[in-house]
Design a protein around this motif. Sequence first.
Motif, mmCIF file in Angstrom:
data_model
loop_
_atom_site.group_PDB
_atom_site.id
_atom_site.type_symbol
_atom_site.label_atom_id
_atom_site.label_comp_id
_atom_site.label_asym_id
_atom_site.label_seq_id
_atom_site.Cartn_x
_atom_site.Cartn_y
_atom_site.Cartn_z
ATOM 1 N N GLY A 103 0.810 -1.200 0.000
ATOM 2 C CA GLY A 103 0.000 0.000 0.000
ATOM 3 C C GLY A 103 0.847 1.254 0.000
ATOM 4 N N GLY A 104 0.465 2.237 0.819
ATOM 5 C CA GLY A 104 1.178 3.505 0.875
ATOM 6 C C GLY A 104 2.502 3.442 1.600
ATOM 7 N N GLY A 105 2.838 2.299 2.223
ATOM 8 C CA GLY A 105 4.128 2.164 2.877
ATOM 9 C C GLY A 105 4.096 1.182 4.029
ATOM 10 N N VAL A 106 5.086 0.292 4.074
ATOM 11 C CA VAL A 106 5.208 -0.677 5.148
ATOM 12 C C VAL A 106 6.680 -1.052 5.273
ATOM 13 C CG1 VAL A 106 4.923 -2.759 3.712
ATOM 14 C CG2 VAL A 106 4.171 -2.792 6.103
ATOM 15 N N ARG A 107 7.071 -1.487 6.460
ATOM 16 C CA ARG A 107 8.428 -1.971 6.692
ATOM 17 C C ARG A 107 8.335 -3.406 7.200
ATOM 18 N NH1 ARG A 107 12.212 2.056 6.666
ATOM 19 N NH2 ARG A 107 13.694 0.685 7.735
ATOM 20 N N HIS A 108 9.289 -4.247 6.756
ATOM 21 C CA HIS A 108 9.266 -5.630 7.242
ATOM 22 C C HIS A 108 10.665 -6.218 7.234
ATOM 23 C CE1 HIS A 108 9.131 -8.239 3.328
ATOM 24 N NE2 HIS A 108 9.763 -7.125 3.095
ATOM 25 N N SER A 109 10.813 -7.334 7.936
ATOM 26 C CA SER A 109 12.058 -8.091 7.961
ATOM 27 C C SER A 109 11.733 -9.562 7.737
ATOM 28 C CB SER A 109 12.784 -7.916 9.294
ATOM 29 O OG SER A 109 12.017 -8.450 10.361
ATOM 30 N N GLU A 110 12.724 -10.297 7.217
ATOM 31 C CA GLU A 110 12.558 -11.721 6.936
ATOM 32 C C GLU A 110 13.822 -12.432 7.397
ATOM 33 O OE1 GLU A 110 10.192 -11.537 2.730
ATOM 34 O OE2 GLU A 110 12.111 -10.496 2.911
ATOM 35 N N ARG A 111 13.647 -13.495 8.222
ATOM 36 C CA ARG A 111 14.815 -14.169 8.789
ATOM 37 C C ARG A 111 14.577 -15.679 8.860
ATOM 38 N NH1 ARG A 111 13.432 -10.301 12.215
ATOM 39 N NH2 ARG A 111 12.768 -11.794 13.796
ATOM 40 N N ASN A 112 15.689 -16.388 8.916
ATOM 41 C CA ASN A 112 15.640 -17.820 9.202
ATOM 42 C C ASN A 112 16.054 -18.012 10.656
ATOM 43 O OD1 ASN A 112 15.760 -20.572 9.352
ATOM 44 N ND2 ASN A 112 17.444 -20.813 7.895
ATOM 45 N N GLU A 113 15.077 -18.158 11.528
ATOM 46 C CA GLU A 113 15.354 -18.368 12.938
ATOM 47 C C GLU A 113 15.318 -19.844 13.311
ATOM 48 O OE1 GLU A 113 12.727 -15.929 15.244
ATOM 49 O OE2 GLU A 113 13.727 -14.072 14.653
ATOM 50 N N GLY A 114 15.123 -20.697 12.309
ATOM 51 C CA GLY A 114 15.063 -22.130 12.564
ATOM 52 C C GLY A 114 16.431 -22.786 12.488
ATOM 53 N N PRO A 115 16.511 -24.077 12.800
ATOM 54 C CA PRO A 115 17.793 -24.789 12.811
ATOM 55 C C PRO A 115 18.214 -25.321 11.451
ATOM 56 C CG PRO A 115 16.060 -26.238 13.608
ATOM 57 C CD PRO A 115 15.414 -24.903 13.367
ATOM 58 N N GLU A 116 17.313 -25.309 10.465
ATOM 59 C CA GLU A 116 17.585 -25.869 9.148
ATOM 60 C C GLU A 116 17.666 -24.769 8.085
ATOM 61 O OE1 GLU A 116 18.239 -29.004 8.851
ATOM 62 O OE2 GLU A 116 17.709 -29.487 10.930
ATOM 63 N N PRO A 117 18.331 -25.032 6.951
ATOM 64 C CA PRO A 117 18.350 -24.057 5.854
ATOM 65 C C PRO A 117 16.929 -23.719 5.399
ATOM 66 C CG PRO A 117 19.963 -25.788 5.471
ATOM 67 C CD PRO A 117 19.125 -26.232 6.642
ATOM 68 N N LEU A 118 16.756 -22.494 4.951
ATOM 69 C CA LEU A 118 15.465 -21.992 4.472
ATOM 70 C C LEU A 118 15.562 -21.672 2.990
ATOM 71 C CD1 LEU A 118 12.629 -20.580 4.708
ATOM 72 C CD2 LEU A 118 13.876 -18.524 5.436
ATOM 73 N N THR A 119 14.584 -22.146 2.220
ATOM 74 C CA THR A 119 14.470 -21.792 0.806
ATOM 75 C C THR A 119 13.058 -21.290 0.552
ATOM 76 O OG1 THR A 119 16.048 -23.515 0.151
ATOM 77 C CG2 THR A 119 14.634 -22.604 -1.577
ATOM 78 N N PHE A 120 12.947 -20.123 -0.096
ATOM 79 C CA PHE A 120 11.619 -19.637 -0.450
ATOM 80 C C PHE A 120 11.660 -18.907 -1.786
ATOM 81 C CE2 PHE A 120 13.429 -16.276 2.223
ATOM 82 C CZ PHE A 120 13.079 -15.095 1.587
ATOM 83 N N VAL A 121 10.503 -18.842 -2.421
ATOM 84 C CA VAL A 121 10.316 -18.105 -3.664
ATOM 85 C C VAL A 121 9.462 -16.896 -3.343
ATOM 86 C CG1 VAL A 121 9.439 -18.165 -6.030
ATOM 87 C CG2 VAL A 121 10.432 -20.235 -5.016
ATOM 88 N N GLN A 122 9.950 -15.718 -3.724
ATOM 89 C CA GLN A 122 9.193 -14.494 -3.459
ATOM 90 C C GLN A 122 8.892 -13.789 -4.771
ATOM 91 O OE1 GLN A 122 10.530 -10.745 -1.103
ATOM 92 N NE2 GLN A 122 9.501 -12.099 0.343
ATOM 93 N N LEU A 123 7.626 -13.423 -4.935
ATOM 94 C CA LEU A 123 7.154 -12.799 -6.166
ATOM 95 C C LEU A 123 6.557 -11.439 -5.859
ATOM 96 C CD1 LEU A 123 5.922 -16.112 -6.191
ATOM 97 C CD2 LEU A 123 6.427 -15.524 -8.574
ATOM 98 N N TRP A 124 6.949 -10.449 -6.651
ATOM 99 C CA TRP A 124 6.441 -9.087 -6.504
ATOM 100 C C TRP A 124 5.570 -8.763 -7.712
ATOM 101 C CZ3 TRP A 124 10.781 -5.232 -4.642
ATOM 102 C CH2 TRP A 124 11.423 -5.765 -3.512
ATOM 103 N N LEU A 125 4.393 -8.207 -7.442
ATOM 104 C CA LEU A 125 3.489 -7.801 -8.509
ATOM 105 C C LEU A 125 3.116 -6.336 -8.331
ATOM 106 C CD1 LEU A 125 2.589 -10.940 -7.578
ATOM 107 C CD2 LEU A 125 1.249 -10.681 -9.674
ATOM 108 N N THR A 126 2.968 -5.653 -9.449
ATOM 109 C CA THR A 126 2.558 -4.254 -9.452
ATOM 110 C C THR A 126 1.042 -4.167 -9.314
ATOM 111 O OG1 THR A 126 4.402 -3.730 -10.916
ATOM 112 C CG2 THR A 126 2.651 -2.095 -10.759
#
Length: 234
Positions: A103-126
């Motif tokens: 929207g008009g503005g947001v802040r966020h963080s993304e972390r791997n706090e688990g014990p195993e490797p993390l894999t993710f797919v992130q998609l941005w759309l207009t």
Amino acid sequence: MGTVGRVMWVQRAGERYRGGDGAGIETRHAFSFSGYYDPENVRFGSLMACNEERLAPGAGFAEHPHRDVEIVTWVVEGELTHEDSTGGRTVVRPGDVQRLSAGGGVRHSERNEGPEPLTFVQLWLTPAPGLTSADAGAEPVYEVVRGLADSVPYVLERADATLSVWRPVGGERIELPAAPWVYAHVVRGEIRLAEQTLTAGDAARITDGRGLWAHALSGAELLVWAMRTEPSYG
């Protein structure tokens, strides 16, 4: 701008731009992103980013801002811890769909706090025309859908787009959406699409998906976006 007939272009996993590596983070970009810019590869329909992210335990992206973008995340393996300025804190796991409408503005963080490797797919759309922060998108929106069922559509109204997750077994086939812009990303397994074989990390960009079928050559997982509008500028 509309589409004229069917065109399909396959981007192999190894053709993605490698960027942002370091501090336990490996990133692969499908489109122009961050320090990489190709004027011929800035978007497809309303899709402007498809990033494959691999985070070692303890690694992550510090708090940063977004606006006027729809961010959808699919966890492949591991656990993603999300925090944002709306006060939300969520752990996202495989099978969950996470959406952040900036929207008009947001802040966020993304972390791997688990014990195993993390894999993710992130998609941005207009956001679709008429749905920018100046009107309907003024307030950020966050949600997680737990355990999205196979082939159940997830509608992203602000981008006029729909995501479906397909998990065919070997020998099964699925019909792609009849949409002007279709983006199919192979998460795992192997499929056959219009005489081309796609494996994990490969993606196909298709204009006019009518009558096009994907054949599973093994058990697979496939993210399929159906997009009906393009962003307009100026």
